[in-house]
Design a protein around this motif. Structure first.
Motif, PDB file in Angstrom:
ATOM      1  N   ALA A  85       0.832  -1.215   0.000  1.00 16.82           N
ATOM      2  CA  ALA A  85       0.000   0.000   0.000  1.00 16.82           C
ATOM      3  C   ALA A  85       0.865   1.263   0.000  1.00 16.82           C
ATOM      4  O   ALA A  85       0.609   2.205  -0.757  1.00 16.82           O
ATOM      5  CB  ALA A  85      -0.928  -0.003   1.207  1.00 16.82           C
ATOM      6  N   LEU A  86       1.911   1.281   0.846  1.00 20.96           N
ATOM      7  CA  LEU A  86       2.796   2.448   0.927  1.00 20.96           C
ATOM      8  C   LEU A  86       3.578   2.665  -0.363  1.00 20.96           C
ATOM      9  O   LEU A  86       3.694   3.788  -0.844  1.00 20.96           O
ATOM     10  CB  LEU A  86       3.758   2.300   2.114  1.00 20.96           C
ATOM     11  N   VAL A  87       4.099   1.571  -0.927  1.00 21.90           N
ATOM     12  CA  VAL A  87       4.876   1.664  -2.167  1.00 21.90           C
ATOM     13  C   VAL A  87       3.967   2.052  -3.334  1.00 21.90           C
ATOM     14  O   VAL A  87       4.350   2.868  -4.177  1.00 21.90           O
ATOM     15  CB  VAL A  87       5.621   0.332  -2.453  1.00 21.90           C
ATOM     16  N   TYR A  88       2.768   1.493  -3.363  1.00 18.34           N
ATOM     17  CA  TYR A  88       1.815   1.819  -4.431  1.00 18.34           C
ATOM     18  C   TYR A  88       1.473   3.308  -4.410  1.00 18.34           C
ATOM     19  O   TYR A  88       1.440   3.957  -5.459  1.00 18.34           O
ATOM     20  CB  TYR A  88       0.539   0.983  -4.288  1.00 18.34           C
ATOM     21  N   HIS A  89       1.250   3.839  -3.204  1.00 18.29           N
ATOM     22  CA  HIS A  89       0.905   5.259  -3.080  1.00 18.29           C
ATOM     23  C   HIS A  89       2.046   6.153  -3.578  1.00 18.29           C
ATOM     24  O   HIS A  89       1.808   7.114  -4.313  1.00 18.29           O
ATOM     25  CB  HIS A  89       0.548   5.592  -1.624  1.00 18.29           C
ATOM     26  N   GLU A  90       3.287   5.813  -3.193  1.00 15.04           N
ATOM     27  CA  GLU A  90       4.445   6.591  -3.645  1.00 15.04           C
ATOM     28  C   GLU A  90       4.626   6.462  -5.163  1.00 15.04           C
ATOM     29  O   GLU A  90       4.897   7.454  -5.845  1.00 15.04           O
ATOM     30  CB  GLU A  90       5.719   6.144  -2.914  1.00 15.04           C
ATOM     31  N   ALA A  91       4.459   5.239  -5.691  1.00 14.74           N
ATOM     32  CA  ALA A  91       4.588   5.025  -7.135  1.00 14.74           C
ATOM     33  C   ALA A  91       3.519   5.814  -7.897  1.00 14.74           C
ATOM     34  O   ALA A  91       3.798   6.409  -8.943  1.00 14.74           O
ATOM     35  CB  ALA A  91       4.480   3.538  -7.460  1.00 14.74           C
ATOM     36  N   PHE A  92       2.301   5.846  -7.354  1.00 12.27           N
ATOM     37  CA  PHE A  92       1.204   6.602  -7.975  1.00 12.27           C
ATOM     38  C   PHE A  92       1.522   8.100  -7.992  1.00 12.27           C
ATOM     39  O   PHE A  92       1.330   8.777  -8.999  1.00 12.27           O
ATOM     40  CB  PHE A  92      -0.100   6.340  -7.208  1.00 12.27           C
ATOM     41  N   LEU A  93       2.054   8.611  -6.850  1.00 14.84           N
ATOM     42  CA  LEU A  93       2.430  10.031  -6.772  1.00 14.84           C
ATOM     43  C   LEU A  93       3.548  10.359  -7.764  1.00 14.84           C
ATOM     44  O   LEU A  93       3.532  11.416  -8.401  1.00 14.84           O
ATOM     45  CB  LEU A  93       2.878  10.393  -5.354  1.00 14.84           C
TER      46      LEU A  93
END
Length: 199
Positions: free
Chosen positions: A70-78
């Motif tokens: 979840a944390l990595v996905y959010h950063e990748a999305f940003l």
């Protein structure tokens, strides 16, 4: 200076990743142990204990995996929205290599006493310094690069950091030749080296 999402969550992500790795290894070893214990009837109670620990370890691994995802996905999305993914990988790589570069490896010194006996004394200054710099973070963006280093708690460890400022500036500039770095700025408990993209 406000911290970015990457700067705030890099260290917690490293902790979660370490926990995940530890739990996976534990689960694998406990599974082998359970297969062996299952054949021994008089160790049934111990088998139950090991199986509870195995299930707990598996549960923690699953929670850690989805939290990290979840944390990595959010950063990748940003990054996809505001920057690019290449800079995310550069940030991770440069953070890990910069921590290795900053680390003071000489922990001890040999001292000869009056009786000509050699004893080893450990240097606590390097310990405080290493504790601070192991949380250093490099955040590479399209328009700027930021190196964030936490100021050590002791005066002597802070002096080591102060003496290294020029060396750190050269190192971060060498890793990012397309950016122009200004003098480091202190903001609260952190020291910032900020690089702006050359035009």
């Amino acid at each position: 200076m406000k911290k970015t999402y990457f700067q705030k969550l890099f260290n917690p992500c490293i902790t979660i990743f370490s926990t995940l790795l530890f739990c996976i290894i534990c689960s694998f070893l406990l599974n082998i142990c359970m297969n062996t214990l299952q054949k021994i009837t008089y160790l049934a109670l111990f088998y139950q204990f090991v199986s509870i620990v195995y299930i707990s370890s598996l549960f923690v691994a699953i929670v850690a995996f989805f939290s990290l995802l979840a944390l990595v996905y959010h950063e990748a999305f940003l990054r996809l929205k505001e920057d690019n993914l290449t800079n995310l990988w550069k940030s991770i790589y440069q953070t890990l290599t910069m921590r290795i570069f900053l680390r003071q490896s000489e922990h001890s010194e040999t001292v000869t006493t009056i009786e000509q006996a050699k004893i080893t004394r450990y240097n606590p200054i390097n310990k405080y310094f290493n504790r601070a710099v192991r949380k250093a973070i490099v955040d590479v963006r399209e328009n700027n690069v930021t190196l964030l280093i936490r100021i050590p708690k002791t005066q002597q460890a802070t002096k080591i950091l102060k003496d290294m400022e020029m060396l750190i500036s050269e190192e971060i500039a060498n890793r990012n030749p397309d950016y122009y770095f200004s003098r480091p700025e202190r903001n609260g408990k952190c020291l910032y080296f900020v690089g702006t993209k050359r035009k």
